[in-house]
Design a protein around this motif. Structure first.
Motif, PDB file in Angstrom:
ATOM      1  N   VAL A   1      43.779  17.365  28.961  1.00  0.00           N
ATOM      2  CA  VAL A   1      43.874  18.781  29.253  1.00  0.00           C
ATOM      3  C   VAL A   1      43.928  18.968  30.770  1.00  0.00           C
ATOM      4  O   VAL A   1      43.255  18.273  31.521  1.00  0.00           O
ATOM      5  N   GLN A   2      44.792  19.887  31.195  1.00  0.00           N
ATOM      6  CA  GLN A   2      44.888  20.209  32.623  1.00  0.00           C
ATOM      7  C   GLN A   2      44.327  21.605  32.848  1.00  0.00           C
ATOM      8  O   GLN A   2      44.555  22.516  32.045  1.00  0.00           O
ATOM      9  N   LEU A   3      43.590  21.772  33.933  1.00  0.00           N
ATOM     10  CA  LEU A   3      42.992  23.051  34.275  1.00  0.00           C
ATOM     11  C   LEU A   3      43.577  23.567  35.581  1.00  0.00           C
ATOM     12  O   LEU A   3      43.746  22.805  36.541  1.00  0.00           O
ATOM     13  N   GLN A   4      43.874  24.845  35.606  1.00  0.00           N
ATOM     14  CA  GLN A   4      44.424  25.492  36.794  1.00  0.00           C
ATOM     15  C   GLN A   4      43.494  26.638  37.181  1.00  0.00           C
ATOM     16  O   GLN A   4      43.368  27.614  36.431  1.00  0.00           O
ATOM     17  N   ALA A   5      42.857  26.500  38.348  1.00  0.00           N
ATOM     18  CA  ALA A   5      41.967  27.545  38.845  1.00  0.00           C
ATOM     19  C   ALA A   5      42.718  28.418  39.848  1.00  0.00           C
ATOM     20  O   ALA A   5      43.514  27.914  40.642  1.00  0.00           O
ATOM     21  N   SER A   6      42.442  29.699  39.811  1.00  0.00           N
ATOM     22  CA  SER A   6      43.087  30.628  40.740  1.00  0.00           C
ATOM     23  C   SER A   6      42.193  31.844  40.958  1.00  0.00           C
ATOM     24  O   SER A   6      41.209  32.042  40.248  1.00  0.00           O
ATOM     25  N   GLY A   7      42.573  32.645  41.958  1.00  0.00           N
ATOM     26  CA  GLY A   7      41.877  33.902  42.189  1.00  0.00           C
ATOM     27  C   GLY A   7      40.997  33.935  43.426  1.00  0.00           C
ATOM     28  O   GLY A   7      40.442  34.981  43.747  1.00  0.00           O
ATOM     29  N   GLY A   8      40.854  32.825  44.109  1.00  0.00           N
ATOM     30  CA  GLY A   8      40.038  32.813  45.308  1.00  0.00           C
ATOM     31  C   GLY A   8      40.696  33.590  46.437  1.00  0.00           C
ATOM     32  O   GLY A   8      41.852  33.994  46.357  1.00  0.00           O
ATOM     33  N   GLY A   9      39.928  33.792  47.508  1.00  0.00           N
ATOM     34  CA  GLY A   9      40.462  34.503  48.652  1.00  0.00           C
ATOM     35  C   GLY A   9      39.358  34.906  49.607  1.00  0.00           C
ATOM     36  O   GLY A   9      38.207  34.469  49.467  1.00  0.00           O
ATOM     37  N   LEU A  10      39.722  35.760  50.549  1.00  0.00           N
ATOM     38  CA  LEU A  10      38.783  36.273  51.543  1.00  0.00           C
ATOM     39  C   LEU A  10      38.334  37.663  51.119  1.00  0.00           C
ATOM     40  O   LEU A  10      39.171  38.524  50.810  1.00  0.00           O
ATOM     41  N   VAL A  11      37.036  37.872  51.093  1.00  0.00           N
ATOM     42  CA  VAL A  11      36.494  39.166  50.699  1.00  0.00           C
ATOM     43  C   VAL A  11      35.297  39.488  51.581  1.00  0.00           C
ATOM     44  O   VAL A  11      34.600  38.587  52.048  1.00  0.00           O
ATOM     45  N   GLN A  12      35.078  40.760  51.814  1.00  0.00           N
ATOM     46  CA  GLN A  12      33.925  41.187  52.616  1.00  0.00           C
ATOM     47  C   GLN A  12      32.640  41.138  51.796  1.00  0.00           C
ATOM     48  O   GLN A  12      32.681  41.254  50.563  1.00  0.00           O
ATOM     49  N   PRO A  13      31.511  40.990  52.446  1.00  0.00           N
ATOM     50  CA  PRO A  13      30.230  41.041  51.716  1.00  0.00           C
ATOM     51  C   PRO A  13      30.126  42.319  50.903  1.00  0.00           C
ATOM     52  O   PRO A  13      30.486  43.406  51.370  1.00  0.00           O
ATOM     53  N   GLY A  14      29.642  42.175  49.677  1.00  0.00           N
ATOM     54  CA  GLY A  14      29.554  43.299  48.763  1.00  0.00           C
ATOM     55  C   GLY A  14      30.781  43.499  47.907  1.00  0.00           C
ATOM     56  O   GLY A  14      30.761  44.294  46.964  1.00  0.00           O
ATOM     57  N   GLY A  15      31.842  42.771  48.200  1.00  0.00           N
ATOM     58  CA  GLY A  15      33.082  42.903  47.460  1.00  0.00           C
ATOM     59  C   GLY A  15      33.094  42.099  46.182  1.00  0.00           C
ATOM     60  O   GLY A  15      32.094  41.469  45.800  1.00  0.00           O
ATOM     61  N   SER A  16      34.254  42.106  45.506  1.00  0.00           N
ATOM     62  CA  SER A  16      34.403  41.439  44.215  1.00  0.00           C
ATOM     63  C   SER A  16      35.662  40.584  44.185  1.00  0.00           C
ATOM     64  O   SER A  16      36.639  40.870  44.883  1.00  0.00           O
ATOM     65  N   LEU A  17      35.608  39.562  43.367  1.00  0.00           N
ATOM     66  CA  LEU A  17      36.767  38.723  43.069  1.00  0.00           C
ATOM     67  C   LEU A  17      36.670  38.302  41.613  1.00  0.00           C
ATOM     68  O   LEU A  17      35.568  38.200  41.061  1.00  0.00           O
ATOM     69  N   ARG A  18      37.820  38.006  41.021  1.00  0.00           N
ATOM     70  CA  ARG A  18      37.833  37.428  39.672  1.00  0.00           C
ATOM     71  C   ARG A  18      38.600  36.124  39.700  1.00  0.00           C
ATOM     72  O   ARG A  18      39.781  36.090  40.060  1.00  0.00           O
ATOM     73  N   LEU A  19      37.922  35.076  39.334  1.00  0.00           N
ATOM     74  CA  LEU A  19      38.551  33.769  39.238  1.00  0.00           C
ATOM     75  C   LEU A  19      39.042  33.537  37.816  1.00  0.00           C
ATOM     76  O   LEU A  19      38.428  34.009  36.855  1.00  0.00           O
ATOM     77  N   SER A  20      40.140  32.794  37.693  1.00  0.00           N
ATOM     78  CA  SER A  20      40.692  32.433  36.395  1.00  0.00           C
ATOM     79  C   SER A  20      40.817  30.924  36.295  1.00  0.00           C
ATOM     80  O   SER A  20      41.133  30.252  37.277  1.00  0.00           O
ATOM     81  N   CYS A  21      40.592  30.412  35.113  1.00  0.00           N
ATOM     82  CA  CYS A  21      40.756  28.987  34.828  1.00  0.00           C
ATOM     83  C   CYS A  21      41.558  28.877  33.539  1.00  0.00           C
ATOM     84  O   CYS A  21      41.062  29.204  32.467  1.00  0.00           O
ATOM     85  N   LEU A 119      39.370  28.384  46.887  1.00  0.00           N
ATOM     86  CA  LEU A 119      38.444  28.699  47.964  1.00  0.00           C
ATOM     87  C   LEU A 119      38.068  30.178  47.942  1.00  0.00           C
ATOM     88  O   LEU A 119      38.940  31.052  47.927  1.00  0.00           O
ATOM     89  N   VAL A 120      36.777  30.434  47.967  1.00  0.00           N
ATOM     90  CA  VAL A 120      36.247  31.790  48.087  1.00  0.00           C
ATOM     91  C   VAL A 120      35.520  31.881  49.422  1.00  0.00           C
ATOM     92  O   VAL A 120      34.610  31.096  49.691  1.00  0.00           O
ATOM     93  N   THR A 121      35.939  32.834  50.245  1.00  0.00           N
ATOM     94  CA  THR A 121      35.311  33.043  51.543  1.00  0.00           C
ATOM     95  C   THR A 121      34.792  34.478  51.606  1.00  0.00           C
ATOM     96  O   THR A 121      35.567  35.425  51.433  1.00  0.00           O
ATOM     97  N   VAL A 122      33.493  34.604  51.829  1.00  0.00           N
ATOM     98  CA  VAL A 122      32.869  35.920  51.930  1.00  0.00           C
ATOM     99  C   VAL A 122      32.444  36.113  53.375  1.00  0.00           C
ATOM    100  O   VAL A 122      31.526  35.456  53.864  1.00  0.00           O
ATOM    101  N   SER A 123      33.137  36.998  54.051  1.00  0.00           N
ATOM    102  CA  SER A 123      32.892  37.189  55.479  1.00  0.00           C
ATOM    103  C   SER A 123      33.404  38.543  55.914  1.00  0.00           C
ATOM    104  O   SER A 123      34.385  39.060  55.383  1.00  0.00           O
ATOM    105  N   SER A 124      32.712  39.104  56.911  1.00  0.00           N
ATOM    106  CA  SER A 124      33.167  40.371  57.476  1.00  0.00           C
ATOM    107  C   SER A 124      34.059  40.120  58.683  1.00  0.00           C
ATOM    108  O   SER A 124      34.560  41.065  59.303  1.00  0.00           O
TER     109      SER A 124
END
Length: 124
Positions: A1-21, A119-124
């Protein structure tokens, strides 16, 4: 089985992201899928897990109440909704599958199929 992760990015503190696998190849609807993360200089840790067969879940203490894991078996996809993000959530997030159950705490050595990481980066 192969897995593909996506949805990471740069977001400010308090923000939201949704990752998919998303899984492809031979897939089983009876395995657990876990999101792990690894920050620079730190060990890989289990963030959240869901068992495909009974939808039981696991959350690490640092993400309880902020993250939510879900699964869409028809799409072979597991989602990780991350809310109220903090700088300490910054890491590369990996999805993995292997055992049938999440267990008391998922251990990385129990998993034999891994996605490439996002990669998920949480930074202002």
């Amino acid at each position: 089985v192969q897995l593909q992760a996506s949805g990471g990015g740069l977001v400010q503190p308090g923000g939201s992201l949704r990752l998919s696998c998303t899984a492809s190849g031979f897939t089983s609807n009876y395995n657990a899928v876990t999101w792990f993360r690894q920050a620079p200089g730190k060990e890989r840790e289990a963030v959240s897990c869901i068992s495909s067969n009974d939808r039981s879940t696991y959350y690490g203490d640092s993400v309880k109440g902020r993250f939510a894991i879900s699964i869409d078996n028809a799409k072979n996809t597991v989602y990780l909704q991350m809310n109220s993000l903090k700088p300490e959530d910054t890491a590369v997030y990996y999805c993995a599958t292997g055992p049938m159950w999440c267990g008391v705490e998922p251990r990385s050595y129990e998993y034999d199929s891994w996605g490439q990481g996002t990669l998920v980066t949480v930074s202002s």
